[in-house]
Design a protein around this motif. Structure first.
Motif, PDB file in Angstrom:
ATOM      1  N   GLY A 246      -0.279  -6.302  -0.305  1.00 53.54           N
ATOM      2  CA  GLY A 246       0.782  -6.757   0.688  1.00 53.54           C
ATOM      3  C   GLY A 246       2.100  -6.247   0.028  1.00 53.54           C
ATOM      4  O   GLY A 246       2.816  -5.593   0.702  1.00 53.54           O
ATOM      5  N   GLN A 247       2.331  -6.348  -1.188  1.00 54.70           N
ATOM      6  CA  GLN A 247       3.663  -5.972  -1.695  1.00 54.70           C
ATOM      7  C   GLN A 247       3.877  -4.531  -1.767  1.00 54.70           C
ATOM      8  O   GLN A 247       4.841  -3.686  -1.395  1.00 54.70           O
ATOM      9  CB  GLN A 247       3.621  -6.606  -3.130  1.00 54.70           C
ATOM     10  CG  GLN A 247       3.925  -7.932  -3.452  1.00 54.70           C
ATOM     11  CD  GLN A 247       3.834  -8.378  -4.825  1.00 54.70           C
ATOM     12  OE1 GLN A 247       2.997  -7.723  -5.596  1.00 54.70           O
ATOM     13  NE2 GLN A 247       4.453  -9.197  -5.261  1.00 54.70           N
ATOM     14  N   MET A 248       2.673  -3.861  -2.220  1.00 58.52           N
ATOM     15  CA  MET A 248       2.500  -2.331  -2.071  1.00 58.52           C
ATOM     16  C   MET A 248       2.795  -1.646  -0.814  1.00 58.52           C
ATOM     17  O   MET A 248       3.592  -0.682  -0.614  1.00 58.52           O
ATOM     18  CB  MET A 248       1.492  -1.867  -2.857  1.00 58.52           C
ATOM     19  CG  MET A 248       1.510  -0.556  -3.412  1.00 58.52           C
ATOM     20  SD  MET A 248       2.640  -0.092  -4.542  1.00 58.52           S
ATOM     21  CE  MET A 248       1.665  -0.435  -6.021  1.00 58.52           C
ATOM     22  N   LEU A 249       2.039  -2.440   0.298  1.00 59.93           N
ATOM     23  CA  LEU A 249       2.015  -1.639   1.560  1.00 59.93           C
ATOM     24  C   LEU A 249       3.662  -2.228   2.130  1.00 59.93           C
ATOM     25  O   LEU A 249       3.937  -1.582   3.127  1.00 59.93           O
ATOM     26  CB  LEU A 249       1.060  -2.397   2.647  1.00 59.93           C
ATOM     27  CG  LEU A 249      -0.218  -1.878   2.263  1.00 59.93           C
ATOM     28  CD1 LEU A 249      -1.152  -2.781   3.336  1.00 59.93           C
ATOM     29  CD2 LEU A 249      -0.392  -0.353   2.854  1.00 59.93           C
ATOM     30  N   ALA A 250       4.424  -3.006   1.618  1.00 56.28           N
ATOM     31  CA  ALA A 250       5.911  -3.366   1.833  1.00 56.28           C
ATOM     32  C   ALA A 250       6.554  -2.098   1.708  1.00 56.28           C
ATOM     33  O   ALA A 250       7.752  -1.756   2.166  1.00 56.28           O
ATOM     34  CB  ALA A 250       6.362  -4.382   1.628  1.00 56.28           C
ATOM     35  N   LYS A 251       6.055  -1.361   0.627  1.00 54.66           N
ATOM     36  CA  LYS A 251       6.939  -0.149   0.164  1.00 54.66           C
ATOM     37  C   LYS A 251       7.447   0.727   1.444  1.00 54.66           C
ATOM     38  O   LYS A 251       6.461   1.384   1.996  1.00 54.66           O
ATOM     39  CB  LYS A 251       6.247   0.493  -0.851  1.00 54.66           C
ATOM     40  CG  LYS A 251       7.073   1.636  -1.516  1.00 54.66           C
ATOM     41  CD  LYS A 251       6.301   2.349  -2.673  1.00 54.66           C
ATOM     42  CE  LYS A 251       6.277   4.011  -2.841  1.00 54.66           C
ATOM     43  NZ  LYS A 251       7.940   4.381  -3.214  1.00 54.66           N
TER      44      LYS A 251
ATOM     45  N   ARG B 151       3.353   4.469   7.149  1.00 56.07           N
ATOM     46  CA  ARG B 151       2.095   5.215   7.350  1.00 56.07           C
ATOM     47  C   ARG B 151       0.912   4.123   7.667  1.00 56.07           C
ATOM     48  O   ARG B 151       0.087   4.558   8.520  1.00 56.07           O
ATOM     49  CB  ARG B 151       1.768   5.770   6.079  1.00 56.07           C
ATOM     50  CG  ARG B 151       2.269   7.105   5.808  1.00 56.07           C
ATOM     51  CD  ARG B 151       2.440   7.795   4.347  1.00 56.07           C
ATOM     52  NE  ARG B 151       0.970   8.071   4.060  1.00 56.07           N
ATOM     53  CZ  ARG B 151       0.871   8.129   2.884  1.00 56.07           C
ATOM     54  NH1 ARG B 151       1.652   7.999   1.640  1.00 56.07           N
ATOM     55  NH2 ARG B 151      -0.502   8.579   2.488  1.00 56.07           N
ATOM     56  N   TYR B 152       0.964   2.867   7.173  1.00 58.29           N
ATOM     57  CA  TYR B 152      -0.189   1.877   7.467  1.00 58.29           C
ATOM     58  C   TYR B 152      -0.030   1.382   8.789  1.00 58.29           C
ATOM     59  O   TYR B 152      -1.173   1.564   9.521  1.00 58.29           O
ATOM     60  CB  TYR B 152      -0.029   0.665   6.523  1.00 58.29           C
ATOM     61  CG  TYR B 152      -1.238  -0.250   6.514  1.00 58.29           C
ATOM     62  CD1 TYR B 152      -2.303   0.371   5.967  1.00 58.29           C
ATOM     63  CD2 TYR B 152      -1.227  -1.491   7.027  1.00 58.29           C
ATOM     64  CE1 TYR B 152      -3.516  -0.248   6.265  1.00 58.29           C
ATOM     65  CE2 TYR B 152      -1.962  -2.143   7.428  1.00 58.29           C
ATOM     66  CZ  TYR B 152      -3.144  -1.769   6.839  1.00 58.29           C
ATOM     67  OH  TYR B 152      -4.344  -2.644   6.850  1.00 58.29           O
TER      68      TYR B 152
ATOM     69  N   THR C 206      -9.512   4.994   1.342  1.00 57.71           N
ATOM     70  CA  THR C 206      -7.985   4.798   1.548  1.00 57.71           C
ATOM     71  C   THR C 206      -8.176   3.149   1.635  1.00 57.71           C
ATOM     72  O   THR C 206      -8.915   2.426   1.643  1.00 57.71           O
ATOM     73  CB  THR C 206      -8.013   5.282   3.173  1.00 57.71           C
ATOM     74  OG1 THR C 206      -8.898   4.388   4.041  1.00 57.71           O
ATOM     75  CG2 THR C 206      -8.377   6.768   3.381  1.00 57.71           C
ATOM     76  N   VAL C 207      -6.902   2.828   1.701  1.00 56.28           N
ATOM     77  CA  VAL C 207      -6.506   1.395   1.717  1.00 56.28           C
ATOM     78  C   VAL C 207      -7.074   0.566   2.955  1.00 56.28           C
ATOM     79  O   VAL C 207      -7.520  -0.186   2.807  1.00 56.28           O
ATOM     80  CB  VAL C 207      -4.986   1.211   1.805  1.00 56.28           C
ATOM     81  CG1 VAL C 207      -4.627  -0.384   1.788  1.00 56.28           C
ATOM     82  CG2 VAL C 207      -4.494   1.964   0.399  1.00 56.28           C
ATOM     83  N   GLY C 208      -7.123   1.521   4.147  1.00 57.05           N
ATOM     84  CA  GLY C 208      -7.672   0.906   5.332  1.00 57.05           C
ATOM     85  C   GLY C 208      -9.068   0.589   5.328  1.00 57.05           C
ATOM     86  O   GLY C 208      -9.594  -0.320   5.551  1.00 57.05           O
ATOM     87  N   GLN C 209      -9.842   1.663   4.816  1.00 52.41           N
ATOM     88  CA  GLN C 209     -11.359   1.699   4.174  1.00 52.41           C
ATOM     89  C   GLN C 209     -11.547   0.404   3.548  1.00 52.41           C
ATOM     90  O   GLN C 209     -12.669  -0.462   3.833  1.00 52.41           O
ATOM     91  CB  GLN C 209     -11.834   2.683   3.799  1.00 52.41           C
ATOM     92  CG  GLN C 209     -12.082   3.862   4.635  1.00 52.41           C
ATOM     93  CD  GLN C 209     -12.488   5.147   3.845  1.00 52.41           C
ATOM     94  OE1 GLN C 209     -12.082   5.222   2.656  1.00 52.41           O
ATOM     95  NE2 GLN C 209     -12.921   6.124   4.688  1.00 52.41           N
TER      96      GLN C 209
END
Lengths: 425, 425
Positions: free
Chosen positions: A181-186, A192-193, B179-182
């Motif tokens: 979660g922290q990384m995806l907040a970057k 992109r997510y 990928t993160v999604g996978q």
């Protein structure tokens, strides 16, 4: 009389408290005017002090018994650096002059492995020789800015030194310091997510690798553009994790290019390269739009901002003169100024007519006939040594051949730092 | 006459086509009845063939010139294994008997590093000695099931052999395959991410490490419970990435415990341990609820399922006899049966009265007075060798002392595989 004294004391205490509060709020101390250089052109220093007892960067600078270690990371995938890149390097020089250690980190590890998915243009794979040459080119270009000579003021480190030694156990430890979660907040990942563009898991490792660089060199401060806040903060977390005092982050603006609109970038054509001819630099700087002048002065010179000329044209001339002087010295700045006054940049660069040159023709031969080299053989050597550029692009293939001289028209051919020729029809 | 022949031919072709289609749909060939053992108790084999030309597991088994490599991963954090764990091991034996190679992978790498965040109970850190002993205990317990003797039929590998050698470059390559999604789609992660429970980034590495095990041992088939589908599929992807033929996944059910409700687990008390006394095993198996009997026969024995006794009590007795026979031989099964008929399990285990034992008392001394060992010294040696268990739990501290004999009452003390004593007041 006693009341008067008490009143004065009260006023003094009130002012002092207010000052301390201001210091706490600003992250800088107004009580140490010697730190004006530190503040100049800085968007943010973090962490901000949370109370008057918090350590500030200035406090650390004042209380340290030994030089601080100031980190700046360099991506050795590109060779051409421009005035935008020079901003944190200039700040680094400020720290050197204050007695601290500039730690330049060449990111050779990632440059050499490239992007395993092969999908990223940015992370193309370079050989060890490519990286070494790019790093050398970088150092050559920043040589006029940094102090290379005072012993102990500059460390150049390649991050493969420590990254290539990491094993799976250590990497699991690095990865365990952050959540998904922290990384995806970057910034960048979040977008992109949300758009369901694939994010490959190895991309999560890059901020951690940059952060681990801070651990490896035991950085006290990391410099970077405002886009580096996340990565510098990761470095802080990792230093804390490994029992070190976390570094401060010092963020500087991304320079707007000479078009006055977009950030300076070679691909947008709005840039001024550090390796450009003094005459070219001068002319480009003279054309910087008025609304950018204050920022350019603040970020690219040490001139006091409250003593700039009133007339915009004078300001442009002063900026051009000052910046050219930094990179090429007083005399080159004077020559560029005279040339610009007598008809623009062309006058500053000698011209060579390609009319008599038959084609196809080899670059080494042109280096000879233009007089930049004494022979075709010397031309080949200079190419091999990496000393030859065409419009700023380094040419390294000794057999470079042009099918038609038309490919060369209008371009500036350069050998070393000071020999230039403009090729004309 | 010609019409009749044509009709017959048509019927034959229709049947054949239908057969081929069935084969394609099932993932198993009905044309090779020798593979009945392969099919038994399997929930899923993947990938399913997409058309008649796709390779099926049976096709690979038939066409291969050399033994296939059948992988089963073992987590060496626990020591006690039960009948639920035995299911894929029994399938592994099937492959051994068909001439293939059982590759048991001891997951010592993760067991030894534990969980860097220290938050997981499952991934507590073990010493090298712990891991070696747990692995040995595991092998001792599955010895009656697997073929340890025929040369070349069993490989035992520790995954630290390859995982400890991975460097950052290779790990970036592993991470870049997904990928993160996978990864977030994986059961377990998806849930936690939705609930905003933190997922630490290193957790993404575990499925990739398990997958890389398949690359390292060049597995043709990986066996596992139905909860292993994701990890086995990651192994397929990595094998493809590294230029290997991807393994087949063979998924088996998670065994329901003797309570008939929850999955078999030591902590739920509904388990039958492989190291338990034959009498204990027999009694527990005799109590398996009727609705589970078919599944237990299918998964834990080789008996033909269409020839089971009609009477439920007879079915339970047969199950108990068959399973005890597998682990302890015909004679022990017979004894357990007689003991059970004459009043339950207690009769099968000799009893020893603690009445005369003063306390506090050492375990090594009890081993001597019960007659399980010839001296206290031998008792100590047996403890050191890891051969002593109390109610199934291995005791390894030679100085183990009990403050009161009450702690021991009702428990079964065991030395090696065949010596048992029940401690009574």
């Amino acid at each position: 009389m006693a009341d008067e004294k008490a009143d004065k004391l009260q006023v003094f205490i009130t002012n002092l408290t207010s000052n301390v509060q201001n210091i706490a709020n600003s992250g800088f101390s107004s009580m140490t005017p010697d730190f004006a250089w530190l503040r100049r052109g800085v968007v943010e220093v973090f962490p901000q002090p949370t109370d008057v007892n918090s350590e500030t960067l200035e406090k650390r600078l004042v209380t340290t018994n030994q030089p601080l270690r100031i980190k700046l990371g360099i991506d050795p995938t590109g060779t051409d650096i421009h005035l935008g890149h020079s901003i944190p390097v200039r700040k680094l020089r400020g720290f050197q002059d204050a007695g601290h250690i500039a730690v330049l980190i060449i990111g050779d590890f990632t440059a050499r492995i490239g992007d395993p998915t092969g999908k990223s243009e940015v992370r193309r794979q370079l050989t060890e020789a490519d990286v070494a040459q790019n790093a050398q080119t970088y150092l050559d270009q920043v040589r006029p800015i940094l102090d290379f000579d005072t012993p102990g003021r500059l460390e150049v480190r390649y991050n493969s030194e420590w990254l290539s030694k990491l094993n799976l156990e250590k990497i699991l430890e690095l990865l365990s310091t952050m959540t998904v979660g922290q990384m995806l907040a970057k910034e960048g990942f979040a977008d992109r997510y949300k758009k369901e563009n694939p994010i490959f898991i190895h991309e999560f490792l890059y901020p951690l690798m940059q952060g681990f660089d801070s651990v490896a060199v035991e950085a006290d401060v990391e410099l970077g553009g405002t886009d580096q806040k996340f990565n510098i903060a990761v470095g802080r977390d990792l230093q804390r994790h490994f029992g070190q005092k976390p570094q401060f982050g010092m963020l500087m603006p991304i320079l707007i290019g000479t078009d006055g609109v977009q950030k300076m970038s070679k691909s947008l054509g709005n840039y001024i390269g550090l390796s450009e001819h003094p005459g070219q630099k001068y002319q480009k700087l003279q054309g910087v739009p008025d609304n950018l002048l204050k920022e350019y002065f603040e970020l690219l010179t040490d001139l006091p901002l409250d003593q700039l000329p009133e007339n915009p044209r004078d300001r442009q001339t002063l900026l051009a003169y000052e910046v050219v002087k930094q990179y090429h010295g007083e005399q080159a700045a004077q020559e560029a100024k005279v040339a610009a006054q007598s008809g623009g940049m062309e006058g500053a660069v000698p011209e060579f007519s390609l009319a008599e040159v038959s084609h196809p023709t080899k670059l080494a031969y042109i280096l000879n006939v233009t007089g930049l080299c004494k022979s075709t053989g010397e031309g080949k050597r200079k190419i091999q040594e990496g000393g030859v550029r065409l419009d700023g692009d380094r040419i390294t293939d000794v057999d470079t051949t042009f099918a038609s001289v038309a490919e060369l028209q209008g371009k500036v051919l350069q050998v070393g730092k000071n020999k230039f020729v403009r090729l004309v029809p």
